[in-house]
Design a protein around this motif. Structure first.
Motif, PDB file in Angstrom:
ATOM      1  N   SER A 142       0.856  -1.185   0.000  1.00 48.68           N
ATOM      2  CA  SER A 142       0.000   0.000   0.000  1.00 48.68           C
ATOM      3  C   SER A 142       0.890   1.232   0.000  1.00 48.68           C
ATOM      4  N   SER A 143       0.379   2.324  -0.522  1.00 50.07           N
ATOM      5  CA  SER A 143       1.098   3.599  -0.509  1.00 50.07           C
ATOM      6  C   SER A 143       0.513   4.556   0.525  1.00 50.07           C
ATOM      7  N   ASN A 144      -0.393   4.048   1.389  1.00 57.40           N
ATOM      8  CA  ASN A 144      -1.056   4.876   2.387  1.00 57.40           C
ATOM      9  C   ASN A 144      -0.753   4.314   3.779  1.00 57.40           C
ATOM     10  N   ILE A 145      -0.317   5.171   4.701  1.00 58.55           N
ATOM     11  CA  ILE A 145       0.123   4.681   6.013  1.00 58.55           C
ATOM     12  C   ILE A 145      -1.033   4.060   6.794  1.00 58.55           C
ATOM     13  N   TYR A 146      -2.247   4.603   6.674  1.00 58.28           N
ATOM     14  CA  TYR A 146      -3.387   4.058   7.401  1.00 58.28           C
ATOM     15  C   TYR A 146      -3.815   2.708   6.815  1.00 58.28           C
ATOM     16  N   ASP A 147      -3.795   2.634   5.485  1.00 63.06           N
ATOM     17  CA  ASP A 147      -4.215   1.399   4.824  1.00 63.06           C
ATOM     18  C   ASP A 147      -3.244   0.261   5.113  1.00 63.06           C
ATOM     19  N   ILE A 148      -1.953   0.566   5.094  1.00 60.63           N
ATOM     20  CA  ILE A 148      -0.971  -0.499   5.306  1.00 60.63           C
ATOM     21  C   ILE A 148      -1.034  -1.017   6.740  1.00 60.63           C
ATOM     22  N   ALA A 149      -1.274  -0.112   7.710  1.00 64.34           N
ATOM     23  CA  ALA A 149      -1.410  -0.547   9.095  1.00 64.34           C
ATOM     24  C   ALA A 149      -2.694  -1.346   9.291  1.00 64.34           C
ATOM     25  N   ALA A 150      -3.750  -0.942   8.588  1.00 68.56           N
ATOM     26  CA  ALA A 150      -5.011  -1.683   8.690  1.00 68.56           C
ATOM     27  C   ALA A 150      -4.852  -3.102   8.156  1.00 68.56           C
ATOM     28  N   LYS A 151      -4.139  -3.250   7.042  1.00 65.46           N
ATOM     29  CA  LYS A 151      -3.923  -4.582   6.468  1.00 65.46           C
ATOM     30  C   LYS A 151      -3.102  -5.461   7.411  1.00 65.46           C
ATOM     31  N   ILE A 152      -2.092  -4.868   8.041  1.00 63.23           N
ATOM     32  CA  ILE A 152      -1.292  -5.637   8.999  1.00 63.23           C
ATOM     33  C   ILE A 152      -2.157  -6.074  10.173  1.00 63.23           C
ATOM     34  N   ALA A 153      -2.976  -5.149  10.679  1.00 62.81           N
ATOM     35  CA  ALA A 153      -3.834  -5.473  11.825  1.00 62.81           C
ATOM     36  C   ALA A 153      -4.870  -6.532  11.472  1.00 62.81           C
ATOM     37  N   MET A 154      -5.500  -6.394  10.307  1.00 61.34           N
ATOM     38  CA  MET A 154      -6.539  -7.345   9.906  1.00 61.34           C
ATOM     39  C   MET A 154      -5.958  -8.736   9.663  1.00 61.34           C
TER      40      MET A 154
END
Length: 372
Positions: A142-154
Motif C-alpha cells: 500500500s502507498s497509504n500509512i493508514y491502509d498499510i497498518a489496517a492490512k497488517i492489523a486485519m
C-alpha cells in the motif's frame, strides 16, 4: 475505522492480544526454542521473518515498520512470541567503501543463518518483493500509512480485551517554505601571502600570528613539505584568537601525502594564528630526540577570500530537507556557507557558477548566507 486499525497495529503489544503467527519450535509437544533476552520473560521464536521495504525519501516505511512491531513480537496465553522484523533493500555496491553499510549484504548473511536455524520459514514482505529464498511468501502492499497498518492489523489481530488508540501525524502535509532573492557582490581581490614557521621540536608546537581585516570572510591555510621527509608527521591548527581553535588538520602523512590544510569562516577580525605540532610515530623520547634542532622551516600559504553576508527570511519551525540553490551570472568559482543566528558556521559549499547547499535538518531562527 482505519485510524483505529492503525493505532491497534502499533500498540497491540501493550494490550495482551493474540496474533496469528507461523510455526514455533516444538518437539513432541514440548517447546524447546525459547531464549532469554532483555524482555521480562523468555522469548519463543516463530518460524517467520518480516521485511519492510526501505525508502529513504518518505516516512511510509517507518510507519509500516512501527505497525508491524506488534505482529512480530506479541504476548499471548502467558507466553511471549517473536520473529525478526527488518528493513529490506537491494543496493548495488559500486565501491568497497559502501560495503560497511550494505544492508542487502547483511540481510543475505542473516537469512542464511535464519533459514538454517528454522528449516521451513514464512517470509512476509511489506512494500517489498523478492523470491530468492526457499520459503512460503506473503505480501502486503500500500502507498497509504493508514491502509498499510489496517492490512497488517486485519491479517494478524484476532482478539483483545483492551486496546490503546494513538492518532498518527500526517507527514504529507508539512509546512513548506519557498523563496528567492537577488543579490550583488562588489568585485574584490583574494589576498594571498605566506608565513614561515620553524620546525616544531619534540612533541611541542610552534605558532605564528597574523592579522585579518575587512572585507575578508573566509580563510584557507595550507602547509606542504618535501616528500623526502615523509616520516615527518606534522599537524596544522588554525586559531581565531578571540575564540580559540577553529580548525585542525591531522592527515596520516604516510598515506595522504606531505601536506596539511585548514579553513574557516572568519568569525572575528584581528589577530589569528597558525600552529604546527609533531604527531609522534615512535616512542615519545625517541621522537623528542629525532625532531630536536632540525632547523627546517615550513611555509604556511594563506588565502583570504572577500565576501558578503545576506540575511534569509526568518524560519519559525524545525526545518528538514533544506535546499538552497545559488547561481551566479558569471562562471566564477565561489563558496557559500550557512550562519545561524548565534553565528555558528555550517559546512561550506563550493562551486563554479552555481552550487547547491543541502541540510537534513536545521532549527528555527534567523539564518544568513555568507558568499565568498
Amino acid at each position: 475505522m482505519i485510524k483505529k486499525a492503525v493505532s491497534l497495529a502499533i500498540l497491540l503489544l501493550i494490550s495482551g492480544i493474540f496474533i496469528e503467527g507461523g510455526d514455533i519450535f516444538v518437539d513432541n509437544g514440548i517447546n524447546y526454542g525459547s531464549f532469554k533476552s532483555v524482555s521480562w520473560t523468555e522469548v519463543i521464536p516463530v518460524k517467520k521473518v518480516a521485511f519492510v521495504g526501505f525508502d529513504e525519501n518518505s516516512y511510509l516505511d517507518d510507519y509500516a515498520f512501527l505497525a508491524a512491531i506488534p505482529a512480530t513480537t506479541f504476548y499471548a496465553n502467558g507466553k511471549l512470541y517473536s520473529y525478526p522484523l527488518l528493513f529490506y533493500e537491494e543496493r548495488k555496491i559500486n565501491s568497497k567503501k559502501e560495503l560497511t553499510l550494505n544492508a542487502s549484504q547483511g540481510i543475505k548473511y542473516f537469512m542464511e543463518d535464519w533459514l538454517s536455524y528454522c528449516g521451513n520459514v514464512e517470509i512476509e514482505f511489506i512494500n517489498a518483493n523478492a523470491t530468492k529464498w526457499n520459503a512460503k511468501y506473503s505480501y502486503i502492499n500500500s502507498s497509504n500509512i493508514y491502509d498499510i497498518a489496517a492490512k497488517i492489523a486485519m491479517k494478524h489481530w484476532k482478539e483483545s480485551k483492551e486496546c490503546v488508540i494513538a492518532i498518527a501525524g500526517d507527514f504529507y502535509k508539512q509546512k513548506r517554505m519557498r523563496g528567492s532573492m537577488n543579490v550583488s557582490i562588489n568585485e574584490a581581490t583574494i589576498d594571498s601571502f605566506s608565513i614561515l614557521l620553524p620546525e616544531p621540536e619534540g612533541i611541542g608546537g610552534v605558532y605564528k600570528s597574523f592579522e585579518v581585516e575587512e572585507p575578508y570572510k573566509y580563510i584557507e591555510v595550507e602547509v606542504e613539505w618535501n616528500p623526502l621527509l615523509r616520516g615527518k608527521d606534522i599537524d596544522l591548527q588554525l586559531y581565531d584568537n578571540a575564540i580559540g581553535m577553529v580548525d585542525a588538520s591531522e592527515n596520516w602523512n604516510a598515506l595522504a601525502g606531505t601536506y596539511e590544510s585548514v579553513e574557516s569562516y572568519i568569525f572575528n577580525y584581528g589577530t589569528w594564528e597558525v600552529g604546527l605540532t609533531n604527531m609522534p610515530t615512535e616512542a615519545i623520547m625517541e621522537e623528542m630526540t629525532m625532531f630536536k634542532g632540525g632547523g627546517r622551516e615550513y611555509e604556511a600559504k594563506i588565502k583570504l577570500y572577500p565576501g558578503e553576508i545576506f540575511h534569509l527570511p526568518p524560519i519559525n519551525f524545525l526545518a528538514r530537507n533544506v535546499s538552497i540553490n545559488i547561481e551566479c551570472n558569471k562562471n566564477i568559482s565561489f563558496g557559500a556557507l550557512l550562519l545561524s543566528n548565534s553565528n555558528i558556521s555550517y559546512e561550506p559549499f563550493k562551486g563554479n557558477g552555481k552550487l547547491k547547499m543541502k541540510f537534513d535538518e536545521i532549527g528555527g531562527g534567523n539564518y544568513s548566507i555568507c558568499i565568498f
